[in-house]
Design a protein around this motif. Structure first.
Motif, PDB file in Angstrom:
ATOM      1  N   ASP A 417       0.819  -1.310   0.165  1.00  0.00           N
ATOM      2  CA  ASP A 417       0.110   0.081   0.017  1.00  0.00           C
ATOM      3  C   ASP A 417       0.805   1.114   0.062  1.00  0.00           C
ATOM      4  O   ASP A 417       0.269   2.298   0.151  1.00  0.00           O
ATOM      5  N   LEU A 418       2.450   1.067  -0.136  1.00  0.00           N
ATOM      6  CA  LEU A 418       2.974   2.138   0.039  1.00  0.00           C
ATOM      7  C   LEU A 418       3.281   2.601  -1.559  1.00  0.00           C
ATOM      8  O   LEU A 418       4.137   1.415  -2.167  1.00  0.00           O
ATOM      9  N   TYR A 419       3.333   3.839  -1.880  1.00  0.00           N
ATOM     10  CA  TYR A 419       3.922   4.093  -3.369  1.00  0.00           C
ATOM     11  C   TYR A 419       4.830   5.302  -3.404  1.00  0.00           C
ATOM     12  O   TYR A 419       4.287   6.328  -2.829  1.00  0.00           O
ATOM     13  N   THR A 420       6.118   5.267  -3.652  1.00  0.00           N
ATOM     14  CA  THR A 420       6.888   6.202  -3.519  1.00  0.00           C
ATOM     15  C   THR A 420       7.338   6.774  -5.269  1.00  0.00           C
ATOM     16  O   THR A 420       7.487   6.024  -6.122  1.00  0.00           O
ATOM     17  N   TYR A 421       7.309   8.184  -5.347  1.00  0.00           N
ATOM     18  CA  TYR A 421       7.859   8.815  -6.301  1.00  0.00           C
ATOM     19  C   TYR A 421       9.203   9.456  -6.146  1.00  0.00           C
ATOM     20  O   TYR A 421       9.463  10.133  -5.261  1.00  0.00           O
ATOM     21  N   PHE A 422      10.197   9.083  -7.234  1.00  0.00           N
ATOM     22  CA  PHE A 422      11.566   9.576  -7.256  1.00  0.00           C
ATOM     23  C   PHE A 422      11.466  10.351  -8.336  1.00  0.00           C
ATOM     24  O   PHE A 422      11.661   9.699  -9.631  1.00  0.00           O
ATOM     25  N   ASP A 423      11.740  11.825  -8.328  1.00  0.00           N
ATOM     26  CA  ASP A 423      11.450  12.581  -9.543  1.00  0.00           C
ATOM     27  C   ASP A 423      12.677  13.655  -9.728  1.00  0.00           C
ATOM     28  O   ASP A 423      12.787  14.254  -8.660  1.00  0.00           O
ATOM     29  N   PHE A 424      13.336  13.606 -10.587  1.00  0.00           N
ATOM     30  CA  PHE A 424      14.406  14.545 -10.916  1.00  0.00           C
ATOM     31  C   PHE A 424      13.510  15.527 -12.006  1.00  0.00           C
ATOM     32  O   PHE A 424      13.519  14.951 -13.053  1.00  0.00           O
ATOM     33  N   VAL A 425      13.486  16.972 -11.522  1.00  0.00           N
ATOM     34  CA  VAL A 425      12.826  17.837 -12.530  1.00  0.00           C
ATOM     35  C   VAL A 425      13.790  18.960 -12.996  1.00  0.00           C
ATOM     36  O   VAL A 425      14.464  19.385 -12.495  1.00  0.00           O
ATOM     37  N   THR A 426      13.586  19.008 -14.352  1.00  0.00           N
ATOM     38  CA  THR A 426      14.472  20.155 -14.886  1.00  0.00           C
ATOM     39  C   THR A 426      13.378  21.093 -15.862  1.00  0.00           C
ATOM     40  O   THR A 426      12.732  20.440 -16.544  1.00  0.00           O
ATOM     41  N   ALA A 427      13.372  22.239 -15.485  1.00  0.00           N
ATOM     42  CA  ALA A 427      12.250  22.987 -16.098  1.00  0.00           C
ATOM     43  C   ALA A 427      12.707  24.617 -16.044  1.00  0.00           C
ATOM     44  O   ALA A 427      13.603  24.889 -15.415  1.00  0.00           O
ATOM     45  N   ARG A 428      11.853  25.255 -16.931  1.00  0.00           N
ATOM     46  CA  ARG A 428      11.975  26.861 -17.181  1.00  0.00           C
ATOM     47  C   ARG A 428      10.665  27.252 -17.142  1.00  0.00           C
ATOM     48  O   ARG A 428       9.827  26.970 -18.066  1.00  0.00           O
ATOM     49  N   ASN A 429      10.552  28.231 -16.349  1.00  0.00           N
ATOM     50  CA  ASN A 429       9.154  29.103 -16.273  1.00  0.00           C
ATOM     51  C   ASN A 429       7.902  28.101 -15.984  1.00  0.00           C
ATOM     52  O   ASN A 429       6.965  28.226 -16.358  1.00  0.00           O
ATOM     53  N   GLN A 430       8.315  27.224 -15.000  1.00  0.00           N
ATOM     54  CA  GLN A 430       7.358  26.254 -14.659  1.00  0.00           C
ATOM     55  C   GLN A 430       6.790  26.334 -13.050  1.00  0.00           C
ATOM     56  O   GLN A 430       7.794  26.393 -12.197  1.00  0.00           O
ATOM     57  N   PRO A 431       5.712  26.408 -12.676  1.00  0.00           N
ATOM     58  CA  PRO A 431       5.287  26.671 -11.447  1.00  0.00           C
ATOM     59  C   PRO A 431       5.848  25.384 -10.604  1.00  0.00           C
ATOM     60  O   PRO A 431       5.830  24.381 -10.963  1.00  0.00           O
ATOM     61  N   PHE A 432       6.197  25.590  -9.124  1.00  0.00           N
ATOM     62  CA  PHE A 432       6.704  24.637  -8.474  1.00  0.00           C
ATOM     63  C   PHE A 432       8.106  24.237  -8.603  1.00  0.00           C
ATOM     64  O   PHE A 432       8.681  23.433  -7.985  1.00  0.00           O
ATOM     65  N   ILE A 433       8.509  24.963  -9.629  1.00  0.00           N
ATOM     66  CA  ILE A 433      10.266  24.567 -10.030  1.00  0.00           C
ATOM     67  C   ILE A 433      10.596  25.988 -10.190  1.00  0.00           C
ATOM     68  O   ILE A 433      11.636  25.984 -11.081  1.00  0.00           O
ATOM     69  N   GLY A 434      10.443  26.620  -9.274  1.00  0.00           N
ATOM     70  CA  GLY A 434      11.220  28.158  -9.239  1.00  0.00           C
ATOM     71  C   GLY A 434      10.842  29.022 -10.338  1.00  0.00           C
ATOM     72  O   GLY A 434      11.312  30.006 -10.458  1.00  0.00           O
ATOM     73  N   GLY A 435       9.534  28.792 -11.062  1.00  0.00           N
ATOM     74  CA  GLY A 435       9.210  29.859 -11.974  1.00  0.00           C
ATOM     75  C   GLY A 435       7.833  29.903 -12.189  1.00  0.00           C
ATOM     76  O   GLY A 435       7.093  29.493 -11.404  1.00  0.00           O
ATOM     77  N   SER A 436       7.335  30.612 -13.151  1.00  0.00           N
ATOM     78  CA  SER A 436       5.756  30.972 -13.317  1.00  0.00           C
ATOM     79  C   SER A 436       5.451  30.798 -15.182  1.00  0.00           C
ATOM     80  O   SER A 436       6.492  31.173 -15.614  1.00  0.00           O
ATOM     81  N   MET A 437       4.381  30.276 -15.510  1.00  0.00           N
ATOM     82  CA  MET A 437       3.983  30.483 -17.085  1.00  0.00           C
ATOM     83  C   MET A 437       4.178  31.767 -17.391  1.00  0.00           C
ATOM     84  O   MET A 437       4.384  31.773 -18.657  1.00  0.00           O
ATOM     85  N   ALA A 438       3.959  32.663 -16.793  1.00  0.00           N
ATOM     86  CA  ALA A 438       4.123  34.213 -16.984  1.00  0.00           C
ATOM     87  C   ALA A 438       5.292  34.944 -16.674  1.00  0.00           C
ATOM     88  O   ALA A 438       5.812  35.885 -17.063  1.00  0.00           O
TER      89      ALA A 438
END
Length: 455
Positions: A417-438
């Protein structure tokens, strides 16, 4: 020979026995010197006849007794059968009652999740070598009562609580259902256009896993899937909804038009909301063989925009999408376009979700491409690994805004019943990754581990 036939045969035999002596006596009349011998012979014949009568009477009595025993046995058997039938009816009634109880009831489930994040765009976070946080506690309700289905989900965060969805459904047939309440907008790949914890960039535009208030018809046959919906307003009650803060929402909703000098994270000074939205999604699934399944579909929606006192414009969106499964592989692709036409113009719109306001371009194109591979394993409690890479691109934005992209390389680990996400995110102008759509920022990175227990 049955009992009645045998009884008749015995009666005929007795009558014949009685008649035989008299027939013999009439044959010797006129012989005077033979009278004593005739009397002796008569006596002997009578005695023999009496014995025969007694024997036949005994056989008759035995047959009557046997017939009575058979009738009694038959009666007992009928009683036993009646009793068994009654017991069977009672058992069936009990089983039906239990089954009805199983079908008629609400099941409660939920999840509790925590996470660790290392964010290279957050100097304080880097100094602490990342942060561990409580993510969410949620409750899910699902079941049927008197043929009416209920589904709802309530989420608690440290900074807000929100209802994700809450609707009532009625099944017209095995493949047709009507849903009323806070339901998912039928748009794009479903239930998600992504495999990772952060969804795709479409989610932050209100085009993935978004819920509004209205009515939806769902046909889920094979090979067609058709969804038609009408939404009166967003899940926060529209422009004059009875909520204290329109950003306390799970879904990203348009809540305002950005004016000159207004910051991209400011509270909206010119509030608006969607209203009277019609949406449709049609998909067809090809199944060439047992290993391959390909769903191809198209989606579209159109609605109005309302200000505090009057209508202020309209909006629309459409998409082409594909969702393919081949053995352990899953491939998703989607191309979308959305357009908010506000009276008087406007290149930026305010959106609200997760207890804060952000901004999105009024128009843009969206492209997503995702791939996943599932690997079953037996490593103690770990039973499965999901390797994935999800890519999003938001381009051709209004106001000449720079594009947004997000690439997530990750693995999902299933252990009971335990599920774990391991995510490495690379982004530009993306919310929650240090940016905004605007925004107009640089490429940022985030390593995120989110583990949740589901019950």
């Amino acid at each position: 020979m049955n009992a009645s036939t045998r009884a008749c045969a015995l009666a005929i035999g007795i009558a014949a026995a009685l008649a035989a002596p008299y027939a013999a006596a009439s044959g010797t009349t006129g012989q005077k010197n033979d009278k004593p011998s005739r009397q002796a012979d008569m006596t002997a014949r009578i005695r023999a006849m009496q014995k025969q009568i007694d024997r036949l009477q005994k056989q008759l009595d035995d047959m009557r007794a046997q017939q009575a025993a058979t009738q009694q046995q038959s009666s007992d058997t009928r009683k036993k059968l009646d009793t068994l039938a009654e017991d069977s009816k009672k058992t069936q009634a009990k089983v039906a009652k239990v089954e009805k109880k199983k079908k008629n009831g609400i099941t409660v489930g939920g999840a509790m999740r925590f996470q660790y994040s290392y964010e290279d765009y957050n100097k304080s976070n880097v100094h602490r070598t990342g942060d561990a946080d409580f993510d969410i506690f949620r409750l899910n309700f699902r079941g049927k009562v008197d043929d009416i289905e209920l589904q709802a989900e309530w989420r608690w965060f440290q900074y807000m609580s929100a209802v994700k969805y809450a609707w009532l459904g009625y099944d017209f047939s095995k493949h047709q259902q009507l849903q009323v309440g806070l339901t998912r907008i039928p748009f794009g790949n479903q239930p998600y256009n992504s495999h990772n914890y952060f969804f795709s960039s479409n989610y932050y535009l209100g085009l993935e896993d978004t819920y509004h208030m209205g009515v939806e018809y769902v046909y889920s046959g094979d090979p067609w899937n058709v969804q038609l919906a009408f939404f009166k307003n967003d899940g926060m009650g529209g422009i004059d909804g009875y909520v204290s803060n329109r950003s306390d929402s799970y879904s990203y909703n348009v809540v305002g038009v950005r004016g000159a000098g207004e910051g991209i994270y400011d509270d909206p000074q010119h509030p608006i909301a969607s209203a009277n939205t019609a949406a449709a999604r049609v998909a067809y699934t090809f199944t060439p063989n047992d290993d391959l399944k390909v769903e191809l579909g198209a989606s579209g929606l159109h609605g109005g925009l309302e200000g505090p006192a009057s209508s202020v414009g309209s909006y629309s969106a459409y998409a082409l999408h594909m969702n393919t499964t081949y053995k352990r592989w899953n491939l998703q692709a989607q191309a979308s376009r959305y357009d908010y036409n506000v009276d008087g113009g406007g290149d930026l719109l305010a959106v609200g979700a997760y207890a804060f306001y952000d901004s999105i371009p009024a128009k843009a194109d969206s492209y997503t491409f995702n791939v996943k591979y599932h690997q079953p394993v037996r490593w103690g409690p770990i039973k499965g690994l999901d390797f994935y890479n999800d890519y999003s691109l938001i381009t051709n934005k209004s106001g000449m805004l720079p594009s947004t992209f997000m690439n997530i390389l990750g693995v999902g680990v299933s252990a009971g019943d335990l599920y774990t996400y391991f995510d490495f995110v690379t982004a530009r102008n993306q919310p929650f990754i240090g940016g905004s759509m605007a925004g107009d920022g640089k490429v940022e990175h985030r390593f995120n581990v989110n583990f949740g227990f589901y019950f």
